[in-house]
Enzyme design. Sequence first.
Site: not given
Ligand code: MN
Length: 224
Positions: A18, A20, A47, A73-74, A186
């Site tokens: 991820d 981010h 993500d 999911n982001h 995740h």
């Molecule tokens: Mn996630």
Amino acid sequence: MIKTYSKNTKGRDFVVGDIHGCFTALQTALDRIGFDEVNDRLFSVGDLVDRGRESESSLEWLAKPWFHAVTGNHELMAIMYASGELDAPMYAMNGGAWFIGKTPAEREEYVHAFAFMPTAIELETDEGLIGIIHAECPVQDWRDLPEALAGEHGEAFANMCAWSRDRITHRNTDEVRGVRAVICGHTPLKRAVTLGNVYFIDTAAVFPGGKLTILDAATLQEAA
Ligand SMILES: [Mn+2]
């Protein structure tokens, strides 16, 4: 929903956890492993956005011909926020302030790019097929995934791909059949964890003390 990539006969394939919004850190990591933009490919468990400072760079990265990411999911939260299915306080709590601050027209650019991200990627390697999925594989046999995603409960399965934490929570070491390995992110972890043939590589790059994990798809070991 599932995108397949044939064997890379010219260079190496890597899978990153991820991101981010930590794209500068990602570039630094790629420089360290001598990533070759002409011959190598980088796959991402999704993500790309939220929490970190450089979420805007996700558009530029998604446009790179050697960068391929599954939906996290982001990304789904950004899409949901833009369509009014997620409220601002909830999204802000999950790191979405950067996106909430955009104009609707700006948001549309991201939604357009994120909507093209597949739910899962399968990657052919010399040692067999590798599955890449954000959260976890919702079926016990990888070969059942296309039907699950296309079926009556397809949306529920797609959501499980992006959100579920069953395997990591229960430290379930059952193999996902029909595939050499599944690589997921995740769940932020201190270090990458392998359960059966499932690799969890979100090592919390955006949090203090965290880092980006990049696996070499040939060896399934961390790229130095
Ligand atoms: Mn996630």
